[in-house]
Design an enzyme around this catalytic site. Sequence first.
Site, short mmCIF file in Angstrom:
data_model
loop_
_atom_site.label_atom_id
_atom_site.label_comp_id
_atom_site.label_asym_id
_atom_site.label_seq_id
_atom_site.Cartn_x
_atom_site.Cartn_y
_atom_site.Cartn_z
N GLU B 244 121.97 108.33 62.44
CA GLU B 244 121.25 108.18 63.71
C GLU B 244 120.38 109.42 63.99
OE1 GLU B 244 122.93 106.13 67.24
OE2 GLU B 244 122.89 108.12 68.12
N ARG B 270 86.37 111.78 80.56
CA ARG B 270 86.56 112.27 81.92
C ARG B 270 85.71 113.53 82.14
NH1 ARG B 270 88.12 111.37 87.21
NH2 ARG B 270 89.25 113.16 88.05
N GLN B 281 88.39 124.93 77.47
CA GLN B 281 89.37 125.35 76.44
C GLN B 281 90.81 125.10 76.87
OE1 GLN B 281 88.22 129.43 75.55
NE2 GLN B 281 87.15 128.73 73.71
#
Lengths: 82, 381
Positions: B244, B270, B281
Site C-alpha cells: 500500500e 489571468r 516571478q
Amino acid sequence: MRIEDRIRRFILVDLNWRGDPEELSDHYPLIDNDVIDSLGIFETVGYLEDVEGIQVSDEDLVPENFATIRAIASLVASKNGG
Amino acid sequence: MDFEWTEDQQAYREGIIAFSRRELGRDLESRDHESSFPLDEWKKCAAFGLQALPVPECYGGADASPLTIIGAMEALGYGCADNGLIFSLNAQMWACEYPLVRFGTEEQKARYLPAMCDGSLIAAHGMSEPGSGSDAFGLTTTAERREGGYVLSGSKTFVTNAPVADLFVVFARTGPAKGFGGLSCFLLERDTPGLTVGAPIHKMGLRTSPMSELFFDGCVVDQDQVLGRANGGMLVFTAAMERERSLILASTIGTMQRQLEQSISYAREREQFGQPIGKFQAVAHRIVDMKLRLETARLLLYRLGWLMERGDDVTLDSALTKLHLSECFVHSSMDAVQVYGGYGYMSEYGLERDLRDAMGSKLYSGTSEIQRNLAARLLGL
C-alpha cells in the site's frame, strides 16, 4: 562461533539493542522484551538470508520462530537439515 | 535507463484517461459536500478492470506488473478528479485484495477475489483502533479460541469503505505474546453475527470515500476465515502495508500533473496589473516548484516500481516514496490554490478539494513521521 552467538552478536550490533548484554541468554524472550519488533523481524530475516545463507519463507514468519535466540537458531538448523 | 512506456502500457494509460474523463467524477462538488460514495462509478471502474489490476488472471484479475499499475493509477489520477473514489479503490486493492492473493487459501481466493474484481464485492481493512494508530501493533481487539474458530471482541476505527463493504479484513490478538507477536488476521463477512458497522465518520477530505468504525461483540468466526497462519497476522499486515505504501499515491502524480497544467493555463490567461500573472516571478517560480516536485516524485515512484519488478527489498524505498509523494501533493495543492487566488478557495474549481484530499496522504498508510522513523531505522540510526 556457535549459531546462537552469531545471532546474539547480530542483535547487539545490527539491531543495536541497548539492554544489558548479560541478559541476552539463549532463552531470553526477544519479542516480549522488545528486542525484536515488527521491523526487526525483517532485519533478522535479512541477516539469516544474507549471512547465514538460509531462505526464510512467509510460512516461517511466525513469532514462535523468533521468540528467543534458541528458536532462531533452531529455525536455521531446520533449514540446514538439522 | 529507459523511461518510456511500452506501446501497450501507453495505450492502456490513454484508455484510462479517456474512460475516467467520460465516466467518473460526475456531480463531484455535490457528492463531496454530501460525503456520497459513487457506487455506480465503482462498478464502472470494475467493468473497466481497475479493481482487477493486482489479482491473478485465474481469479478474474489482470495480473498487472507494479509499473503497469503505477502507470494506470497515474493516468486515473490525471483523468479523475474524485480522489475519494481513487482512495477507496486503493483500499480495496492493497489492503484487501493483495493480502488475499498472497496469503489466502485456494478456497478463500476463489470465494472472494472474482467478486472483488468484478465490482460486486467491496472490501475494507480494519487495523487502527481508538487506542492504537501509529502504534498499530498495540491493538487490543481479541480473538479467543473456541472449538472450530474464534470469538472476536473489540472495535476498529478509521475503516475505509466500511459503510459499503461486504467483506472485512481485520486483525485481532490471538496469542499471549505482546506487540506484533500474537496477532491473527480474519476475513469477516458483513452479516457475521456480532459484527456491527458504525455510523459514517465525516472527514476533512476524501469525502466520497466512506469510513466508519467496526464493533465486535461476541463475533464468532470460523477457523477457515483466518487469513494466513494463526498468530501470523503481523506478516499479513506488514506485507499489505508495504504494498500500500508503495502504490497508494501513484494517482497523485496524475493529480499533480493536472494541477500543474491548470495552473500554467490560468497563469497565462489571468491578467492583473496589465499582464498575465505568469509574468510575475512570484507566480512563475511557484509553478516551477510545482513542476520540480512533480518530476522528483515521479522519478522516485518509477524507480520504486522498477525495484519491485526486480523483486528487490523495497522497505526503505517505499517509505521514502510515500513520504515524498504525500508532502509534494500537499505543497502542490496549496500552490495551485495560491496561483488561482480567491478562485482557488472556491469549491467550484476543485482545487480546495484537492488540498483537503491531499492532507490525508500525510496521515494514512503510516504518517510522514512514521515513514521517517522507518527510514531512519533502516539507515542504521
